[in-house]
Write a protein that holds these residues in place. Structure first.
Motif, PDB file in Angstrom:
ATOM      1  N   ASP A 193       0.824  -1.204   0.000  1.00 24.06           N
ATOM      2  CA  ASP A 193       0.000   0.000   0.000  1.00 24.06           C
ATOM      3  C   ASP A 193       0.859   1.256   0.000  1.00 24.06           C
ATOM      4  OD1 ASP A 193      -2.048   1.813   0.137  1.00 24.06           O
ATOM      5  OD2 ASP A 193      -2.986   0.965   1.921  1.00 24.06           O
ATOM      6  N   LEU A 194       0.744   2.032  -1.072  1.00 21.38           N
ATOM      7  CA  LEU A 194       1.426   3.323  -1.177  1.00 21.38           C
ATOM      8  C   LEU A 194       0.669   4.415  -0.427  1.00 21.38           C
ATOM      9  CD1 LEU A 194       3.904   4.706  -2.537  1.00 21.38           C
ATOM     10  CD2 LEU A 194       2.412   5.232  -4.483  1.00 21.38           C
ATOM     11  N   LYS A 195      -0.570   4.138  -0.059  1.00 25.32           N
ATOM     12  CA  LYS A 195      -1.432   5.088   0.651  1.00 25.32           C
ATOM     13  C   LYS A 195      -1.557   6.411  -0.109  1.00 25.32           C
ATOM     14  CE  LYS A 195      -1.153   3.430   5.428  1.00 25.32           C
ATOM     15  NZ  LYS A 195      -2.556   3.008   5.501  1.00 25.32           N
ATOM     16  N   LEU A 196      -2.053   6.313  -1.330  1.00 26.67           N
ATOM     17  CA  LEU A 196      -2.314   7.518  -2.103  1.00 26.67           C
ATOM     18  C   LEU A 196      -3.492   8.291  -1.508  1.00 26.67           C
ATOM     19  CD1 LEU A 196      -2.061   6.176  -5.768  1.00 26.67           C
ATOM     20  CD2 LEU A 196      -0.385   7.611  -4.581  1.00 26.67           C
ATOM     21  N   SER A 197      -3.426   9.599  -1.604  1.00 28.12           N
ATOM     22  CA  SER A 197      -4.547  10.429  -1.170  1.00 28.12           C
ATOM     23  C   SER A 197      -5.564  10.535  -2.298  1.00 28.12           C
ATOM     24  CB  SER A 197      -4.055  11.823  -0.791  1.00 28.12           C
ATOM     25  OG  SER A 197      -3.569  12.501  -1.949  1.00 28.12           O
ATOM     26  N   ILE A 198      -6.766  10.982  -1.976  1.00 30.39           N
ATOM     27  CA  ILE A 198      -7.804  11.194  -2.993  1.00 30.39           C
ATOM     28  C   ILE A 198      -7.318  12.203  -4.024  1.00 30.39           C
ATOM     29  CG2 ILE A 198     -10.133  12.093  -3.365  1.00 30.39           C
ATOM     30  CD1 ILE A 198     -10.868  11.023  -0.595  1.00 30.39           C
ATOM     31  N   GLU A 199      -6.620  13.228  -3.562  1.00 32.76           N
ATOM     32  CA  GLU A 199      -6.111  14.257  -4.473  1.00 32.76           C
ATOM     33  C   GLU A 199      -5.080  13.675  -5.437  1.00 32.76           C
ATOM     34  OE1 GLU A 199      -6.247  14.548  -1.162  1.00 32.76           O
ATOM     35  OE2 GLU A 199      -7.933  15.973  -1.020  1.00 32.76           O
ATOM     36  N   GLU A 200      -4.235  12.796  -4.938  1.00 31.26           N
ATOM     37  CA  GLU A 200      -3.232  12.183  -5.812  1.00 31.26           C
ATOM     38  C   GLU A 200      -3.895  11.313  -6.875  1.00 31.26           C
ATOM     39  OE1 GLU A 200       0.851  11.465  -3.329  1.00 31.26           O
ATOM     40  OE2 GLU A 200      -0.913  10.413  -2.576  1.00 31.26           O
ATOM     41  N   ILE A 201      -4.902  10.548  -6.490  1.00 28.30           N
ATOM     42  CA  ILE A 201      -5.597   9.690  -7.453  1.00 28.30           C
ATOM     43  C   ILE A 201      -6.276  10.527  -8.531  1.00 28.30           C
ATOM     44  CG2 ILE A 201      -7.447   7.989  -7.738  1.00 28.30           C
ATOM     45  CD1 ILE A 201      -6.850   7.126  -4.830  1.00 28.30           C
ATOM     46  N   GLU A 278       3.495  10.144  -8.257  1.00 32.79           N
ATOM     47  CA  GLU A 278       2.708  10.487  -9.442  1.00 32.79           C
ATOM     48  C   GLU A 278       2.539   9.259 -10.332  1.00 32.79           C
ATOM     49  OE1 GLU A 278       3.272  14.251 -11.892  1.00 32.79           O
ATOM     50  OE2 GLU A 278       3.818  12.689 -13.349  1.00 32.79           O
ATOM     51  N   MET A 279       3.593   8.486 -10.491  1.00 29.47           N
ATOM     52  CA  MET A 279       3.495   7.254 -11.277  1.00 29.47           C
ATOM     53  C   MET A 279       2.447   6.331 -10.664  1.00 29.47           C
ATOM     54  SD  MET A 279       7.572   6.634 -11.888  1.00 29.47           S
ATOM     55  CE  MET A 279       7.418   5.098 -12.796  1.00 29.47           C
ATOM     56  N   GLY A 280       2.485   6.211  -9.348  1.00 26.50           N
ATOM     57  CA  GLY A 280       1.500   5.382  -8.668  1.00 26.50           C
ATOM     58  C   GLY A 280       0.090   5.877  -8.879  1.00 26.50           C
ATOM     59  N   SER A 281      -0.096   7.208  -8.876  1.00 27.97           N
ATOM     60  CA  SER A 281      -1.432   7.774  -9.050  1.00 27.97           C
ATOM     61  C   SER A 281      -1.983   7.504 -10.445  1.00 27.97           C
ATOM     62  CB  SER A 281      -1.405   9.281  -8.769  1.00 27.97           C
ATOM     63  OG  SER A 281      -0.750  10.005  -9.804  1.00 27.97           O
ATOM     64  N   VAL A 282      -1.109   7.481 -11.438  1.00 26.42           N
ATOM     65  CA  VAL A 282      -1.534   7.143 -12.798  1.00 26.42           C
ATOM     66  C   VAL A 282      -1.911   5.663 -12.866  1.00 26.42           C
ATOM     67  CG1 VAL A 282      -0.763   6.909 -15.196  1.00 26.42           C
ATOM     68  CG2 VAL A 282      -0.213   8.993 -13.909  1.00 26.42           C
ATOM     69  N   LEU A 283      -1.079   4.815 -12.291  1.00 24.56           N
ATOM     70  CA  LEU A 283      -1.343   3.369 -12.314  1.00 24.56           C
ATOM     71  C   LEU A 283      -2.621   3.016 -11.559  1.00 24.56           C
ATOM     72  CD1 LEU A 283       2.284   2.034 -11.771  1.00 24.56           C
ATOM     73  CD2 LEU A 283       0.902   1.823 -13.847  1.00 24.56           C
ATOM     74  N   ILE A 296       8.471  -1.308 -10.552  1.00 26.67           N
ATOM     75  CA  ILE A 296       7.248  -0.695 -11.070  1.00 26.67           C
ATOM     76  C   ILE A 296       6.083  -1.672 -10.995  1.00 26.67           C
ATOM     77  CG2 ILE A 296       6.187   0.441 -13.061  1.00 26.67           C
ATOM     78  CD1 ILE A 296       8.427   2.033 -11.731  1.00 26.67           C
ATOM     79  N   MET A 297       6.350  -2.972 -11.159  1.00 30.36           N
ATOM     80  CA  MET A 297       5.285  -3.958 -10.980  1.00 30.36           C
ATOM     81  C   MET A 297       4.760  -3.905  -9.544  1.00 30.36           C
ATOM     82  SD  MET A 297       5.365  -8.145 -11.109  1.00 30.36           S
ATOM     83  CE  MET A 297       5.907  -8.185  -9.385  1.00 30.36           C
ATOM     84  N   HIS A 298       5.676  -3.828  -8.576  1.00 32.31           N
ATOM     85  CA  HIS A 298       5.257  -3.748  -7.184  1.00 32.31           C
ATOM     86  C   HIS A 298       4.581  -2.402  -6.889  1.00 32.31           C
ATOM     87  CE1 HIS A 298       7.070  -7.536  -6.254  1.00 32.31           C
ATOM     88  NE2 HIS A 298       8.283  -7.120  -6.592  1.00 32.31           N
ATOM     89  N   LEU A 299       4.997  -1.354  -7.590  1.00 34.07           N
ATOM     90  CA  LEU A 299       4.327  -0.064  -7.442  1.00 34.07           C
ATOM     91  C   LEU A 299       2.872  -0.172  -7.888  1.00 34.07           C
ATOM     92  CD1 LEU A 299       4.614   3.001  -6.781  1.00 34.07           C
ATOM     93  CD2 LEU A 299       5.174   3.342  -9.205  1.00 34.07           C
ATOM     94  N   ALA A 300       2.640  -0.839  -9.013  1.00 32.21           N
ATOM     95  CA  ALA A 300       1.267  -1.045  -9.482  1.00 32.21           C
ATOM     96  C   ALA A 300       0.465  -1.842  -8.460  1.00 32.21           C
ATOM     97  CB  ALA A 300       1.279  -1.762 -10.840  1.00 32.21           C
ATOM     98  N   SER A 301       1.081  -2.863  -7.866  1.00 35.70           N
ATOM     99  CA  SER A 301       0.397  -3.638  -6.832  1.00 35.70           C
ATOM    100  C   SER A 301       0.066  -2.777  -5.620  1.00 35.70           C
ATOM    101  CB  SER A 301       1.274  -4.812  -6.373  1.00 35.70           C
ATOM    102  OG  SER A 301       1.300  -5.835  -7.333  1.00 35.70           O
ATOM    103  N   SER A 302       0.957  -1.849  -5.298  1.00 36.92           N
ATOM    104  CA  SER A 302       0.772  -1.043  -4.092  1.00 36.92           C
ATOM    105  C   SER A 302      -0.350  -0.025  -4.219  1.00 36.92           C
ATOM    106  CB  SER A 302       2.081  -0.312  -3.743  1.00 36.92           C
ATOM    107  OG  SER A 302       2.314   0.786  -4.606  1.00 36.92           O
ATOM    108  N   VAL A 303      -0.858   0.184  -5.442  1.00 36.28           N
ATOM    109  CA  VAL A 303      -2.025   1.058  -5.625  1.00 36.28           C
ATOM    110  C   VAL A 303      -3.229   0.221  -6.058  1.00 36.28           C
ATOM    111  CG1 VAL A 303      -0.646   3.110  -6.122  1.00 36.28           C
ATOM    112  CG2 VAL A 303      -1.378   1.646  -8.019  1.00 36.28           C
TER     113      VAL A 303
END
Length: 359
Positions: A193-201, A278-283, A296-303
């Motif tokens: 979990d990258l814990k993106l905020s609503i604003e980031e998404i 930002e990459m995570g928010s796009v993914l 980057i694969m794990h980054l995609a999993s984390s979002v």
């Protein structure tokens, strides 16, 4: 391998040999944790600076936070990515960084070790039992409770997902806690979990909408990986040509690595950024991510983007993406025609995301 590389490999081997038995002969048989609220300062040791390896400790951080809700966590790591990855983790107090090249930053290196010995930690946790620096950090800390990350032989047989590098530190930590008198816990291990905020998404959606047709669903490719994990241009071009035909009504984009290279010759619309969040928010706004085992694969999993991970050399059971409708496939055993059945299944039956796409 370069001379420096061989020296570094030799150094790591020597250090592992010297530190492998630290903490093993001694068990805390007479130490009982009576009150969980006494754990206020925790040190988690993962002295590694790679994106994937840092993301893979997020389930353990969540586990510690849930177990000790009044605690604050310091992370002992390498490099500068950890503050970015754990930016929205309120439980994380600070990150302690070992320099990537200790021989060139000797004074800084020594200061880091001094800072660990001077902090009044209640508990110290080593994530990887093979990490000599991690074992030493736990040993040198002043913590009353010390867990060196040693594997639990009984769990390897009872947990079918025990081999996963994000999960076995959690399982081992739970076993350690039972030795301190806490009840056994069988809860499912949390997702990365990258814990993106609503604003980031929402910002990720705005960026993505400038690249794709917002009325269509989106498949994102990552065609790069390090070393032998990287599939050839011929492999990717063959796969991409079939993907375009099978999913002609989808957007297909490519997220580029920091090296700004493409194994499909930049044929698809591309997205490039050096900003991890930002990459995570796009993914977080794509319907499927396809790529080889990589950070980057794990980054995609984390979002919680549904991920189809492609494995050819690294251990599938150890690194495969999980949750969010994700799946890892062994490309040596699974032929390309089978990929599209898997893709269809993910697109049709993908699990509900923890990060719903921005609207």
């Amino acid at each position: 391998m370069s001379v420096l590389g061989k020296i570094n490999q030799f150094r790591r081997g020597v250090m592992r040999g010297l530190t492998k038995n630290i903490g093993k002969p001694k068990t805390e048989r007479d130490i009982i944790l009576v009150d969980k609220t006494e754990i206020k300062r925790v040190l988690i040791c993962r002295p590694n600076g790679r994106l994937g390896n840092l993301l893979l400790i997020t389930p353990l951080v969540q586990e510690v936070e849930e177990t000790f809700p009044n605690c604050k966590i310091d992370l002992f790591v390498k490099g500068g990515l950890a503050p970015i990855i754990f930016e929205n983790y309120e439980v994380v107090n600070k990150t302690i960084h070992l320099p990537k090249k200790p021989f060139k930053s000797l004074i800084e290196y020594i200061k880091v070790w001094i800072s660990i010995t001077s902090e009044p930690y209640d508990m110290a946790i080593n994530v990887d039992q093979n990490s000599s620096s991690g074992r030493l950090a736990v040993k040198f800390s002043r913590a009353k409770y010390k867990f060196y990350g040693d594997l639990d032989g009984e769990l390897t047989e009872s947990k079918i997902d025990y081999d996963h590098i994000a999960k076995y530190p959690v399982y081992n930590f739970r076993t350690y806690l039972t030795k301190l008198g806490l009840p056994k816990k069988n809860k499912i291990v949390e997702s990365l979990d990258l814990k993106l905020s609503i604003e980031e998404i929402a910002n990720g959606k705005r960026i993505l909408d400038h690249i794709i047709d917002p009325s269509k669903r989106t498949i994102c490719l990552f065609t790069y990986a390090t070393g032998e994990k990287c599939f050839s241009e011929e492999w990717w071009e063959s796969f991409y040509s079939k993907l375009k035909v099978e999913y002609r009504n989808y957007n297909i984009i490519e997220i580029l690595p920091i090296e700004n290279v493409s194994q499909i010759g930049f044929q698809a619309p591309t997205y490039y950024s050096k900003d991890i969040r930002e990459m995570g928010s796009v993914l977080a706004n794509v319907d499927l991510f396809i790529g080889a085992d990589s950070g980057i694969m794990h980054l995609a999993s984390s979002v919680q983007a549904p991920v189809m991970g492609l494995f050819s050399v690294s251990e599938l059971k150890k690194y495969e993406p999980y949750d969010g409708g994700s799946v890892g496939i062994d490309t040596k055993k699974c032929l390309q025609p089978e990929y599209f059945k898997i893709i269809n299944s993910i697109l049709e039956n993908g699990k509900l995301k923890l990060y719903p796409k921005a609207v």
